[in-house]
Design a protein around this motif. Structure first.
Motif, PDB file in Angstrom:
ATOM      1  N   ASP A 175       0.847  -1.202   0.000  1.00 11.62           N
ATOM      2  CA  ASP A 175       0.000   0.000   0.000  1.00 11.62           C
ATOM      3  C   ASP A 175       0.884   1.254   0.000  1.00 11.62           C
ATOM      4  O   ASP A 175       0.820   2.065  -0.933  1.00 11.62           O
ATOM      5  CB  ASP A 175      -0.936  -0.018   1.219  1.00 11.62           C
ATOM      6  N   ILE A 210       4.383  16.354  -1.997  1.00  9.19           N
ATOM      7  CA  ILE A 210       3.921  17.034  -0.784  1.00  9.19           C
ATOM      8  C   ILE A 210       3.639  15.963   0.282  1.00  9.19           C
ATOM      9  O   ILE A 210       2.787  15.106   0.083  1.00  9.19           O
ATOM     10  CB  ILE A 210       2.651  17.879  -1.041  1.00  9.19           C
ATOM     11  N   ALA A 211       4.406  16.019   1.367  1.00 17.98           N
ATOM     12  CA  ALA A 211       4.326  15.100   2.517  1.00 17.98           C
ATOM     13  C   ALA A 211       5.163  13.843   2.292  1.00 17.98           C
ATOM     14  O   ALA A 211       4.845  13.009   1.436  1.00 17.98           O
ATOM     15  CB  ALA A 211       2.900  14.714   2.873  1.00 17.98           C
ATOM     16  N   GLY A 221       4.948   9.027   1.085  1.00 14.64           N
ATOM     17  CA  GLY A 221       5.798   9.997   0.403  1.00 14.64           C
ATOM     18  C   GLY A 221       7.249   9.561   0.276  1.00 14.64           C
ATOM     19  O   GLY A 221       7.879   9.793  -0.756  1.00 14.64           O
ATOM     20  N   VAL A 271       8.308  18.286  -0.053  1.00 13.87           N
ATOM     21  CA  VAL A 271       7.706  19.330   0.795  1.00 13.87           C
ATOM     22  C   VAL A 271       7.105  18.646   2.017  1.00 13.87           C
ATOM     23  O   VAL A 271       6.433  17.618   1.884  1.00 13.87           O
ATOM     24  CB  VAL A 271       6.595  20.084   0.014  1.00 13.87           C
ATOM     25  N   THR A 322      -2.602  22.134   1.581  1.00 16.26           N
ATOM     26  CA  THR A 322      -1.710  21.476   0.614  1.00 16.26           C
ATOM     27  C   THR A 322      -2.289  21.548  -0.798  1.00 16.26           C
ATOM     28  O   THR A 322      -1.547  21.688  -1.771  1.00 16.26           O
ATOM     29  CB  THR A 322      -1.437  20.001   1.005  1.00 16.26           C
TER      30      THR A 322
HETATM   31  P1  NAD Z   1       1.993   9.550   7.339  1.00 15.86           P
HETATM   32  O1  NAD Z   1       1.355   9.921   8.627  1.00 15.86           O
HETATM   33  O2  NAD Z   1       2.991   8.463   7.315  1.00 15.86           O
HETATM   34  O3  NAD Z   1       2.658  10.837   6.686  1.00 15.86           O
HETATM   35  C1  NAD Z   1       2.008  12.066   6.625  1.00 15.86           C
HETATM   36  C2  NAD Z   1       3.057  13.123   6.311  1.00 15.86           C
HETATM   37  O4  NAD Z   1       2.384  14.353   6.048  1.00 15.86           O
HETATM   38  C3  NAD Z   1       4.024  13.411   7.462  1.00 15.86           C
HETATM   39  O5  NAD Z   1       5.337  13.375   6.978  1.00 15.86           O
HETATM   40  C4  NAD Z   1       3.634  14.810   7.906  1.00 15.86           C
HETATM   41  O6  NAD Z   1       4.721  15.535   8.453  1.00 15.86           O
HETATM   42  C5  NAD Z   1       3.136  15.393   6.598  1.00 15.86           C
HETATM   43  N1  NAD Z   1       2.241  16.539   6.680  1.00 15.86           N
HETATM   44  C6  NAD Z   1       1.167  16.716   7.480  1.00 15.86           C
HETATM   45  N2  NAD Z   1       0.576  17.891   7.227  1.00 15.86           N
HETATM   46  C7  NAD Z   1       1.285  18.476   6.235  1.00 15.86           C
HETATM   47  C8  NAD Z   1       1.160  19.709   5.521  1.00 15.86           C
HETATM   48  N3  NAD Z   1       0.188  20.583   5.805  1.00 15.86           N
HETATM   49  N4  NAD Z   1       2.069  19.980   4.545  1.00 15.86           N
HETATM   50  C9  NAD Z   1       3.047  19.109   4.256  1.00 15.86           C
HETATM   51  N5  NAD Z   1       3.217  17.934   4.902  1.00 15.86           N
HETATM   52  C10 NAD Z   1       2.338  17.619   5.878  1.00 15.86           C
HETATM   53  O7  NAD Z   1       0.774   9.206   6.341  1.00 15.86           O
HETATM   54  P2  NAD Z   1       0.713   8.143   5.151  1.00 15.86           P
HETATM   55  O8  NAD Z   1       0.379   6.805   5.719  1.00 15.86           O
HETATM   56  O9  NAD Z   1       1.858   8.323   4.256  1.00 15.86           O
HETATM   57  O10 NAD Z   1      -0.631   8.631   4.406  1.00 15.86           O
HETATM   58  C11 NAD Z   1      -0.671   9.897   3.774  1.00 15.86           C
HETATM   59  C12 NAD Z   1      -2.083  10.170   3.259  1.00 15.86           C
HETATM   60  O11 NAD Z   1      -2.374   9.267   2.177  1.00 15.86           O
HETATM   61  C13 NAD Z   1      -3.191   9.962   4.285  1.00 15.86           C
HETATM   62  O12 NAD Z   1      -4.199  10.923   4.085  1.00 15.86           O
HETATM   63  C14 NAD Z   1      -3.713   8.578   3.931  1.00 15.86           C
HETATM   64  O13 NAD Z   1      -5.037   8.384   4.350  1.00 15.86           O
HETATM   65  C15 NAD Z   1      -3.614   8.637   2.434  1.00 15.86           C
HETATM   66  N6  NAD Z   1      -3.610   7.351   1.741  1.00 15.86           N
HETATM   67  C16 NAD Z   1      -4.292   7.326   0.571  1.00 15.86           C
HETATM   68  C17 NAD Z   1      -4.303   6.166  -0.172  1.00 15.86           C
HETATM   69  C18 NAD Z   1      -5.030   6.158  -1.473  1.00 15.86           C
HETATM   70  O14 NAD Z   1      -5.171   5.087  -2.063  1.00 15.86           O
HETATM   71  N7  NAD Z   1      -5.474   7.295  -1.985  1.00 15.86           N
HETATM   72  C19 NAD Z   1      -3.618   5.035   0.279  1.00 15.86           C
HETATM   73  C20 NAD Z   1      -2.922   5.100   1.479  1.00 15.86           C
HETATM   74  C21 NAD Z   1      -2.911   6.274   2.212  1.00 15.86           C
END
Ligand code: NAD
Ligand code: ZN
Ligand code: ZN
Length: 349
Positions: A155, A180-181, A186, A204, A255
């Motif tokens: 995933d 971004i993130a 990321g 970012v 973002t």
């Molecule tokens: P994570 O918690 O591991 O990482 C989140 C990152 O975002 C962190 O590094 C944090 O510092 C950063 N962040 C938070 N606010 C920010 C901002 N305003 N500007 C820049 N950076 C910022 O999360 P993850 O597990 O990598 O998941 C990320 C997102 O992707 C979540 O919303 C999750 O639900 C989503 N996701 C979507 C799918 C999909 O299929 N679309 C699949 C998996 C996860």
């Protein structure tokens, strides 16, 4: 066996005793080697009941890998003890999308598995000693990867891989891509981009330690999103043109607003994060011929590809491993932004 379950909407999960499932015809029981802790679980646990058509309780963990423990009647192609990764989106298997391996967009999703998305998403997932996989079609054999390392690739790597692949043709030697993130997804995205394109990679994030990880795994530049000059800095790094591809792994209003200001003409703006932020669009809001899209997870064949990238050593997740009884704590750390890379629960040690 012990399982970390989501029991009540808007409440943290808890460890409970549940029976070891018995694989029925066509099903496979997996001994779990690893189950990644995804930020989506935090969204799911924070949303009010009724947003998702799922019945509680169920075991969390939708990025899973392990070893085949028991084969249901009629299953062939796998042997007990085989290391496997689990393709997480479980569709009907026979609609037009599923036949192409795109089970994320199953046309019968509403009536398949009672509307659940897969193990850990409405059905029992991998944060338990064993998990039931409804079809051997959802298993990918592992070669050299240990299941605990492979789990997040199903995933946290597959989702960015899918988002990147659809925009690869825009990543030429003169292009830039902004990630971004740089969290669980990321930091995998940066490595996938580095392996598959020659474009300049700009990371970012709100946190400096996340930008440090981004640079360590291949980003050319890191920009703090809290920097009031963030847009100007990214514009300068992109020679004033903006980025041909922006991947937003947050999806909140700030973002999405940032992404809108740093896009190049005809660029791709892909929102992967499920922050549910809105965007106001009109003819002048974005540069000409920009594509704005969401993406959800990835396909079965893309999982095989991204696992091959990891097997080759070109993708190496920054993982931290925790025992099952630490699962609640792991989600607290993730919520507080204190996980760098991906946290993985290892229910069998
Ligand atoms: P994570 O918690 O591991 O990482 C989140 C990152 O975002 C962190 O590094 C944090 O510092 C950063 N962040 C938070 N606010 C920010 C901002 N305003 N500007 C820049 N950076 C910022 O999360 P993850 O597990 O990598 O998941 C990320 C997102 O992707 C979540 O919303 C999750 O639900 C989503 N996701 C979507 C799918 C999909 O299929 N679309 C699949 C998996 C996860
Ligand atoms: Zn996820
Ligand atoms: Zn289907």
């Amino acid at each position: 066996m012990k399982a970390f379950q989501f029991v009540e909407w808007q409440k943290p999960g808890e460890i409970r005793d549940v029976p070891v499932p018995e694989p029925g015809p066509g099903q496979v029981l997996i001994k779990v080697g690893g189950a990644g802790a995804c930020h989506s679980d935090l969204h799911i646990m924070e949303w009010p009941g009724g947003m998702l058509p799922w019945a509680l309780p169920f075991t969390l963990g939708h990025e899973n890998a392990g070893w085949v423990e028991k084969l249901g009647a009629g299953v062939s192609g796998f042997n007990v003890g085989d290391p496997v990764a689990v393709y997480g989106p479980w569709g009907c298997g026979h609609c037009y999308q599923c036949v192409q391996g795109v089970e994320t967009y199953c046309e019968n999703a509403a009536t398949t598995n009672g509307g659940a998305g897969g193990g850990g998403l409405g059905l029992n997932g991998g944060m338990a000693e064993y998990m039931l996989v409804p079809s051997a079609r959802s298993l990918v054999p592992l070669d050299t990867l240990h299941p605990r390392e492979a789990a997040p690739y199903t995933d946290a790597a597959l989702t960015p891989y899918h988002a990147i692949k659809r925009s690869l043709h825009k990543l030429t030697p003169r292009s830039s891509v902004v990630v971004i993130a740089v969290g669980g997804l990321g930091h995998m995205a940066v490595q996938i981009l580095k392996a598959m394109s020659v474009a300049q990679i700009i990371a970012v994030d709100v946190a400096q330690d996340k930008l440090d990880l981004a640079k360590a795994v291949g980003a050319d530049h890191g920009v703090l999103s809290t920097d009031p000059d963030a847009v100007a800095k990214i514009r300068e790094l992109t020679h004033g043109r903006g980025a041909e591809v922006v991947l937003d792994f947050v999806g909140l209003e700030p973002t999405i607003a940032l992404g809108s200001k740093i896009l190049a003409l005809t660029g791709d703006f892909t929102v992967v994060g499920i922050g549910m932020g809105n965007i106001n669009w009109n003819f002048m809001a974005l540069p000409y011929e920009v594509n704005l899209t969401s993406t959800y997870w990835g396909t079965r064949s893309e999982l095989i590809e991204v696992l091959a990238l990891a097997e080759s050593g070109k993708l190496k997740g920054h993982m931290t491993y925790y025992p099952l009884d630490k699962a609640a704590e792991v989600y607290e750390l993730l919520h507080a932004g204190k996980i760098n890379g991906r946290a993985v629960i290892t229910p069998n040690g």
